[in-house]
Enzyme design. Structure first.
Site, PDB file in Angstrom:
ATOM      1  CD  GLU A  23     -46.793  -7.193  11.683  1.00  0.00           C
ATOM      2  OE1 GLU A  23     -45.958  -5.984  12.956  1.00  0.00           O
ATOM      3  OE2 GLU A  23     -47.499  -7.724  12.254  1.00  0.00           O
ATOM      4  CB  CYS A  71     -47.725  -4.151  16.408  1.00  0.00           C
ATOM      5  SG  CYS A  71     -48.480  -5.367  14.685  1.00  0.00           S
TER       6      CYS A  71
END
Length: 496
Positions: free
Chosen positions: A266, A301
């Site tokens: 990720e 993010c």
């Protein structure tokens, strides 16, 4: 929580005495790799020193996890029993919620209100949800000819190396550890060297909850040493990593150079947030855009760092965001009234300031912020920052900044908006604001992102998967789909 004052948290911080040893095989180990300081970004002081893992400590942790998987009770427990222990861990996290929130706030600068009310809520819910799920995922028995029986069983993948970042140190650890443990795997957790203290507390509480020795190990250290050793280790079966795209590439190389372990990533994001003129509430859209980029100091993010707004409403929306940035309270993370705390440290702050300087040089218009804030001497604080008149080719529009810096890009039609949204190497998340149902469906399908929020941002719960496309990674955290990362499917065909 609301009754706890700045004075309360400051006094608690003075009395905090976090340990700094590795947790290996159920024991605290100082190791032989020396120690490194953990610095509080709120004021620059050293909180403590933490044991620094080298290859020897990683070997010991992997050996402990290997023994626990190959011959220990954890993979062989009834799934319901594993679930009960995970639920007990969730209860212990709730009991120690104040200490854990304080530790997170001190080690990475998150406002104490967010650490207590948002991060701890998320991690507690994660362990409880996977504890409840542990015995709910059934194996399969496909239809076969009458003279055969086929069984498809979901078996634990083995030893998992979980390497997690500092921005949500417990939430992102929980998203990996909880499903791995529910599946019957054993785990070595390698937290960021900037936020190891909350991970060590989690490891101690896991032992108290009843995890057998070696099932969850915690090793501290730098990525190029401890992370690399985990990635290359032949007895690690799976690596689950959250962090930068550059480091994600390293883990893929480590897998290729070792045992071809599965690597789940990720990675970064440069998420677009599209506001159309028919948004159901432009004021809400602007307020949410401001919250999304300034929450957690922009160190997310999924942060909606690219605001794509229709030219007809661009000035209105941008002005509202600029006003909100000017009202935002940047302050001591231990003050419950603080809305934006410290960036994780001076190194990261300087990096973000470098992006801001590049934006000015390249011709974007700085509307507000752009400089250091100084609410606490010695701390690493930044003003909420907004640029408009950003060109799609500029660094502000292309590179992940990981700070409270918003880039506003105007567009003239929907096709241009979609093209701008997809004009990035990342594909983690996106937002869309519209009142038209058909537009919502068509644009959501056209956006190359793992999550699309319509008329909201950062919403969801543990029932839905989370992860990215393109260079934002692979695999999914959260939901039942996370179990796919930590299990192997085995087919048994029995001829009758």
């Amino acid at each position: 929580m609301l009754e706890m004052t700045h004075e309360h948290w400051s006094k608690r911080a003075e009395g905090l005495n976090p340990g700094g040893a590795h947790l290996i095989g159920g024991s605290e180990e100082a190791g032989s790799g020396g120690a490194f300081p953990v610095v509080a970004p709120r004021d620059g002081r050293v909180l403590t020193h933490v044991a620094d893992a080298g290859a020897a400590e990683v070997d010991a942790a992997v050996a402990a996890a290997r023994r626990a998987f190959d011959s220990g009770p954890w993979p062989r427990l009834a799934p319901a029993e594993r679930g009960r222990i995970l639920i007990r861990l969730a209860d212990l996290l709730e009991e120690h919620r104040e200490e854990l929130a304080l530790t997170i706030s001190l080690e990475m600068g998150k406002p104490i209100t967010d650490a207590y009310a948002i991060e701890l809520r998320a991690v507690i819910a994660t362990f409880r949800w996977y504890g409840q799920l542990a015995d709910k995922v059934a194996d399969e028995s496909p239809h076969t000819p009458a003279d055969a029986l086929a069984l498809v069983t979901r078996e634990p993948a083995g030893v998992v190396g979980a390497v997690v970042p500092w921005n949500f140190p417990l939430t992102l650890a929980g998203w990996k550890i909880a499903p791995a443990l529910a599946a019957g795997c054993t785990v070595i957790l390698k937290p960021s060297e900037w936020s190891p203290l909350s991970a060590l507390l989690l490891g101690r509480l896991a032992g108290e909850a009843g995890l057998p020795p070696g099932v969850l190990n915690v090793v501290n250290g730098a990525g190029p040493v401890a992370g690399r050793a985990l990635g290359l280790h032949p007895d690690v079966d799976v690596v689950a990593f959250t962090g930068s795209t550059a480091v994600g590439r390293h883990f893929l190389r480590y897998a290729a150079d070792s045992n071809l372990k599965r690597v789940w990533l990720e990675l970064g994001g440069k998420s677009p947030n599209i506001i159309l003129p028919d948004a159901p509430d432009l004021d809400k859209a602007a307020a949410t855009a401001a919250w999304g980029i300034f929450f957690n100091q922009g160190e997310m993010c999924t942060a909606p760092s690219r605001l794509l707004v229709h030219r007809s409403v661009a000035d209105q929306v941008t002005e509202a965001i600029v006003r909100r940035a000017g009202q935002l309270r940047v302050g001591d993370p231990l003050d419950p009234a603080t809305e934006m705390g410290a960036l994780v440290g001076e190194t990261h702050l300087e990096r973000v300031l470098g992006h801001i300087s590049a934006g000015v040089r390249e011709g974007a218009r700085l509307r507000t912020g752009g400089g250091r804030a100084r609410p606490v001497p010695g701390g690493s604080y930044l003003e909420p920052t907004v640029f408009d008149q950003v060109d799609p080719g500029q660094r502000l529009a292309r590179e992940e900044i990981f700070g409270p810096v918003l880039s506003v890009l105007a567009f003239d039609d929907l096709d241009e908006a979609v093209a701008l949204a997809n004009a990035t190497e990342y594909g983690l998340a996106a937002g869309l604001w519209t009142s038209d149902l058909s537009t919502a469906h068509r644009v959501s399908r056209a956006l190359r992102a793992g999550t699309v929020w319509v008329n909201c941002y950062e919403e969801g719960d543990l029932t839905v998967p989370f992860g990215g496309m393109k260079q934002s990674g692979n695999g999914r955290d959260k939901s039942v789909h996370a179990l796919e990362k930590y299990t192997e499917l085995k087919t048994t065909w029995i001829q009758l």
